[in-house]
Design a protein around this motif. Structure first.
Motif, PDB file in Angstrom:
ATOM      1  N   ALA A   1     -48.715   4.959 -28.754  1.00  0.00           N
ATOM      2  CA  ALA A   1     -49.337   5.519 -27.547  1.00  0.00           C
ATOM      3  C   ALA A   1     -48.861   6.946 -27.319  1.00  0.00           C
ATOM      4  N   ARG A   2     -47.544   7.151 -27.392  1.00  0.00           N
ATOM      5  CA  ARG A   2     -47.001   8.491 -27.171  1.00  0.00           C
ATOM      6  C   ARG A   2     -47.513   9.467 -28.239  1.00  0.00           C
ATOM      7  N   MET A   3     -47.641   8.999 -29.479  1.00  0.00           N
ATOM      8  CA  MET A   3     -48.128   9.849 -30.559  1.00  0.00           C
ATOM      9  C   MET A   3     -49.512  10.414 -30.245  1.00  0.00           C
ATOM     10  N   PHE A   4     -50.321   9.630 -29.522  1.00  0.00           N
ATOM     11  CA  PHE A   4     -51.692  10.052 -29.226  1.00  0.00           C
ATOM     12  C   PHE A   4     -51.882  10.499 -27.782  1.00  0.00           C
ATOM     13  N   GLY A   5     -50.787  10.910 -27.139  1.00  0.00           N
ATOM     14  CA  GLY A   5     -50.896  11.550 -25.838  1.00  0.00           C
ATOM     15  C   GLY A   5     -50.999  10.618 -24.659  1.00  0.00           C
ATOM     16  N   VAL A   6     -50.740   9.319 -24.859  1.00  0.00           N
ATOM     17  CA  VAL A   6     -50.738   8.357 -23.751  1.00  0.00           C
ATOM     18  C   VAL A   6     -49.284   8.047 -23.402  1.00  0.00           C
ATOM     19  N   GLU A   7     -48.851   8.390 -22.195  1.00  0.00           N
ATOM     20  CA  GLU A   7     -47.473   8.125 -21.778  1.00  0.00           C
ATOM     21  C   GLU A   7     -47.257   6.622 -21.682  1.00  0.00           C
ATOM     22  N   PRO A   8     -46.348   6.050 -22.500  1.00  0.00           N
ATOM     23  CA  PRO A   8     -46.249   4.588 -22.556  1.00  0.00           C
ATOM     24  C   PRO A   8     -45.510   3.977 -21.363  1.00  0.00           C
ATOM     25  N   ARG A   9     -46.194   3.077 -20.686  1.00  0.00           N
ATOM     26  CA  ARG A   9     -45.598   2.165 -19.711  1.00  0.00           C
ATOM     27  C   ARG A   9     -46.084   0.792 -20.148  1.00  0.00           C
ATOM     28  N   THR A  10     -45.210   0.040 -20.817  1.00  0.00           N
ATOM     29  CA  THR A  10     -45.622  -1.094 -21.631  1.00  0.00           C
ATOM     30  C   THR A  10     -45.416  -2.420 -20.922  1.00  0.00           C
ATOM     31  N   ALA A  11     -46.498  -3.207 -20.833  1.00  0.00           N
ATOM     32  CA  ALA A  11     -46.481  -4.518 -20.189  1.00  0.00           C
ATOM     33  C   ALA A  11     -46.667  -5.604 -21.242  1.00  0.00           C
ATOM     34  N   LEU A  12     -45.738  -6.550 -21.305  1.00  0.00           N
ATOM     35  CA  LEU A  12     -45.899  -7.721 -22.161  1.00  0.00           C
ATOM     36  C   LEU A  12     -46.575  -8.810 -21.331  1.00  0.00           C
ATOM     37  N   LEU A  13     -47.778  -9.149 -21.710  1.00  0.00           N
ATOM     38  CA  LEU A  13     -48.641  -9.978 -20.872  1.00  0.00           C
ATOM     39  C   LEU A  13     -48.378 -11.466 -21.060  1.00  0.00           C
ATOM     40  N   SER A  14     -48.588 -12.195 -19.965  1.00  0.00           N
ATOM     41  CA  SER A  14     -48.487 -13.648 -19.980  1.00  0.00           C
ATOM     42  C   SER A  14     -49.301 -14.192 -18.811  1.00  0.00           C
ATOM     43  N   TYR A  15     -49.302 -15.532 -18.662  1.00  0.00           N
ATOM     44  CA  TYR A  15     -50.031 -16.132 -17.535  1.00  0.00           C
ATOM     45  C   TYR A  15     -49.209 -16.141 -16.263  1.00  0.00           C
ATOM     46  N   SER A  16     -47.994 -15.581 -16.335  1.00  0.00           N
ATOM     47  CA  SER A  16     -47.108 -15.557 -15.172  1.00  0.00           C
ATOM     48  C   SER A  16     -46.454 -14.187 -15.066  1.00  0.00           C
ATOM     49  N   SER A  17     -46.135 -13.774 -13.852  1.00  0.00           N
ATOM     50  CA  SER A  17     -45.487 -12.481 -13.634  1.00  0.00           C
ATOM     51  C   SER A  17     -44.049 -12.677 -13.171  1.00  0.00           C
ATOM     52  N   GLY A  18     -43.120 -11.895 -13.764  1.00  0.00           N
ATOM     53  CA  GLY A  18     -41.726 -11.934 -13.345  1.00  0.00           C
ATOM     54  C   GLY A  18     -41.028 -13.219 -13.753  1.00  0.00           C
ATOM     55  N   SER A  19     -40.243 -13.733 -12.858  1.00  0.00           N
ATOM     56  CA  SER A  19     -39.401 -14.895 -13.169  1.00  0.00           C
ATOM     57  C   SER A  19     -39.985 -16.209 -12.677  1.00  0.00           C
ATOM     58  N   SER A  20     -41.209 -16.188 -12.166  1.00  0.00           N
ATOM     59  CA  SER A  20     -41.754 -17.395 -11.524  1.00  0.00           C
ATOM     60  C   SER A  20     -42.223 -18.451 -12.516  1.00  0.00           C
ATOM     61  N   GLY A  21     -42.727 -18.048 -13.659  1.00  0.00           N
ATOM     62  CA  GLY A  21     -43.354 -18.997 -14.569  1.00  0.00           C
ATOM     63  C   GLY A  21     -42.373 -19.721 -15.467  1.00  0.00           C
ATOM     64  N   LYS A  22     -42.770 -20.925 -15.907  1.00  0.00           N
ATOM     65  CA  LYS A  22     -41.988 -21.727 -16.835  1.00  0.00           C
ATOM     66  C   LYS A  22     -42.883 -22.145 -18.003  1.00  0.00           C
ATOM     67  N   GLY A  23     -42.263 -22.516 -19.118  1.00  0.00           N
ATOM     68  CA  GLY A  23     -43.019 -22.990 -20.268  1.00  0.00           C
ATOM     69  C   GLY A  23     -42.686 -22.206 -21.518  1.00  0.00           C
TER      70      GLY A  23
END
Length: 695
Positions: free
Chosen positions: A557-579
């Motif tokens: 992303a940085r190489m192509f001019g996009v400032e990276p703010r990287t999110a690792l996606l899942s079905y839950s946000s933060g510490s709430s989810g289990k599995g």
């Protein structure tokens, strides 16, 4: 804040369309809200060629009648009656309507249809002043010496400064003879504003079959959209017997003949299919006659029908006169002329300098056109050599011509040279300055086989087997990259992803501290670019691999001019989810953060919390990524591939990729359903990746 610009020729046939096209291309990369306006057009029927070109190419959100001030007839009448101020007010009102809806407007001046050139120069300058535009005059250099051109420039400069008080942004001198450019530069040294000199290009002055059909309102009986872009170098009136007529054929001839001359029609089709006769641009059947039914039946069976055939309601003599009066223009469908025009502007004009003069504040929004424009400019700064293994594919050849005309990269195409050039010729393409290599007969094959034998010695590879493997275009192309004969490779229009990247795994291998080859897509939305990874290579990465994807995607992303703010996606946000699934993402987040603490990486996080500021603040209020993520890493291939396609179709986004990452040298894979534009973008991205490779 942007300054609108007014581009006007200083005389007839100055070629201002090229300048207008180049400026629109540049400005669309600075802001999406670029307008276009013509003060005067010939007719009210929406047939103005320049409005047609710009409106279609850049998808302007205006009706054709909003993009001009008034007609030539109205102009002549009002000026003849001495109502110049009323005339200016009429045009100014329509200009303001466009200006109010845009960040910047490109105005294209009148076409010098009248006899008084001096009056038109003054009228254009006056309009530019009333519009508040910076003025950009275009001076014609065709058939003039450097001293004559310089004299015309100085006279125009003095006239505009003395009588019109124009604020000149820059000036263009177009169609300058190639042997006069250096002298002209010396004569214009010390000018108070930039001068850009564009050399003569015959390809831009020639008409095409499509232009003739449109200008004369001729019916197309046979021919494809692509065949209508055939250039016309001359026209031949066929009035003699076919054997005598064939002796007069020249390359790119347009044949004009009565519709009942079946012998000439069949002779032209035979000549077009023959390697011993010049290429014919097309046929016009005159006299309001169509071919006999038997001939029409025969023509319908010719597939593909590469020779366009038009129908004229006029007699042969009248048709020839009308054809002779058609001027070469640039149509939205003529990709070659557009590529030549843009290539000239990018090669001979300091676009960065112009951008600085026009903009006092750069736009923060990033549109697909902005992104693609910036890629082209970056690739051109350091020309790289890219190999295209699939020389038999029509899309590859068309993309290669566009890249060559725009002078973005150096290209090699793999395949049998005679077949590749023959196919290109039948498609009407010119592969100048493009190297064509046959792996079977290349002198490099032996060297490549020896290196491959050594690389795969642990697999008991023999020299004979390696020599056979090097006839495979994917292996040959990859070896070219590995040994420095090329800087990168793009394949996959015909071959599978596995066929494209397996040789890279075996030969080029992964970068140090990177154990995985993965991919990203650049998702160009209406006002921003997001990076999606991995949507093409790894089916079900574990936590370690997911961390690797997050880190490499951030770097890409940085190489192509996009400032990276990287999110690792899942079905839950933060510490709430289990599995199991969410724990994998949580572990991957910790691993990637520990490897690269300077990067902004967070997860697990849901997609809406990653990209929507309000949702992000609600679900993860202390995150530096939530609500403003630019890099989105999906937990598996199933999720990533479906999501990118859903966004692409539902949000009308442009998906550029997949871009492979993690290899020591760049190799990129195409979709087998790729378009010519996809190939061009992927080659440009590969060239930029190659610029980042350390020697």
């Amino acid at each position: 804040m942007f300054h609108s610009i007014y581009i006007a020729g200083a005389e007839a046939h100055s070629g201002k369309s090229i300048i207008v096209l180049g400026m629109m291309e540049m400005l669309k990369a600075m802001t999406p809200k670029v307008g276009f306006f013509r003060p005067v057009v010939k007719q009210e029927d929406g047939s103005d060629p320049l409005i047609h070109l710009i409106s279609n190419r850049y998808q302007l959100p205006f009706q054709a009648d909003e993009l001009y001030g008034c007609t030539l007839e109205t102009t002549r009448k009002m000026i003849g009656e001495g109502k110049i101020d009323e005339w200016v007010k009429l045009i100014l009102a329509k200009y303001r309507h466009i200006q109010e809806q845009c960040d910047i407007v490109v105005c294209a001046g009148t076409d010098f249809a009248g006899a008084n050139t001096g009056l038109e120069v003054d009228l254009n300058a006056r309009l530019a002043n009333h519009f508040g535009c910076l003025y950009m005059p275009v001076i014609k250099g065709h058939d003039r010496s450097a001293s004559d051109i310089a004299d015309s420039v100085r006279m125009l400069e003095d006239h505009l400064a003395t009588h019109q008080h124009c604020e000149i942004l820059a000036a263009f001198i177009n169609r300058v003879p190639n042997n006069q450019t250096d002298n002209l530069k010396a004569l214009l040294e010390g000018s108070p504003f930039p001068f850009y000199i564009l050399p003569e290009r015959q390809a831009l002055g020639r008409t095409t079959i499509g232009e003739i059909a449109r200008e004369l309102d001729l019916k197309t009986i046979y021919g494809t959209r692509q065949s209508l872009t055939h250039e016309v170098a001359s026209y031949k009136v066929a009035a003699m017997q076919v054997q005598d007529f064939l002796e007069h054929l020249e390359n790119c001839s347009l044949v004009i003949t009565p519709g009942d001359r079946s012998d000439i029609i069949l002779g032209c089709i035979a000549a077009e299919s023959s390697d011993t006769y010049p290429r014919i641009a097309g046929i016009i059947l005159s006299g309001d006659q169509e071919p006999a039914p038997q001939i029409q039946k025969l023509l319908k069976g010719v597939k593909p029908m590469r020779l366009p055939i038009l129908h004229s309601p006029h007699d042969t003599f009248t048709t020839a006169l009308k054809v002779n009066n058609v001027e070469g223009r640039i149509l939205p469908s003529d990709e070659r002329k557009i590529a030549v025009a843009l290539g000239m502007m990018e090669s001979y004009v300091d676009m960065q300098q112009l951008r600085g003069l026009i903009a006092s504040d750069h736009a923060k929004r990033v549109t697909p056109l902005m992104f693609e424009y910036e890629l082209i400019q970056r690739a051109k700064k350091q020309i790289k050599h890219i190999v295209l293994p699939e020389g038999e594919d029509e899309r590859i050849l068309r993309a290669a011509e566009i890249l060559s005309l725009r002078q973005v990269v150096k290209l090699s195409i793999l395949g049998e040279e005679e077949k590749v050039r023959s196919k290109a010729s039948h498609l009407g393409l010119k592969l100048r300055d493009i190297q064509i290599i046959n792996p079977r007969t290349s002198e490099l094959r032996k060297e490549f086989a020896e290196v491959y034998t050594e690389l795969r010695s642990h697999k008991c590879m023999t020299l004979k087997a390696a020599c056979d493997i090097m006839t495979d275009v994917s292996y040959f192309g990859t070896m070219m990259v590995h040994l420095g004969y090329a800087d990168g490779m793009v394949s996959g229009a015909i071959n599978t992803t596995q066929h494209t990247i397996r040789p890279a795994f075996e030969i080029i291998k992964t970068k140090p501290n990177c154990n995985l080859v993965s991919s990203v897509f650049f998702m160009c939305l209406e006002d921003k670019v997001l990076v999606y990874g991995d949507c093409a290579v790894n089916p079900n990465p574990n936590a370690e691999q997911l961390a690797d994807i997050a880190v490499t995607s951030s770097d890409t992303a940085r190489m192509f001019g996009v400032e990276p703010r990287t999110a690792l996606l899942s079905y839950s946000s933060g510490s709430s989810g289990k599995g199991t699934d969410v724990e994998k993402v949580r572990e991957a987040t910790k691993l990637s953060q520990s490897r690269r603490p300077e990067l902004k990486i967070d997860g697990p996080i849901q997609y809406d919390a990653a990209v929507d500021p309000e949702v992000g603040r609600s679900k993860m209020p202390n995150s530096a990524v939530a609500g403003q993520a630019t890099v989105l890493v999906f937990p598996d291939l199933n999720t990533g591939n479906n999501t990118y396609k859903a966004v692409q179709r539902s949000a009308n986004a442009v998906a550029v990729g997949p871009v492979l990452q993690g290899l020591n040298k760049p190799v990129n894979d195409l979709s087998r359903g790729c378009t010519v534009a996809d190939i061009v973008n992927t080659v440009v991205i590969t060239a930029i990746q190659a610029q980042e490779v350390k020697a």
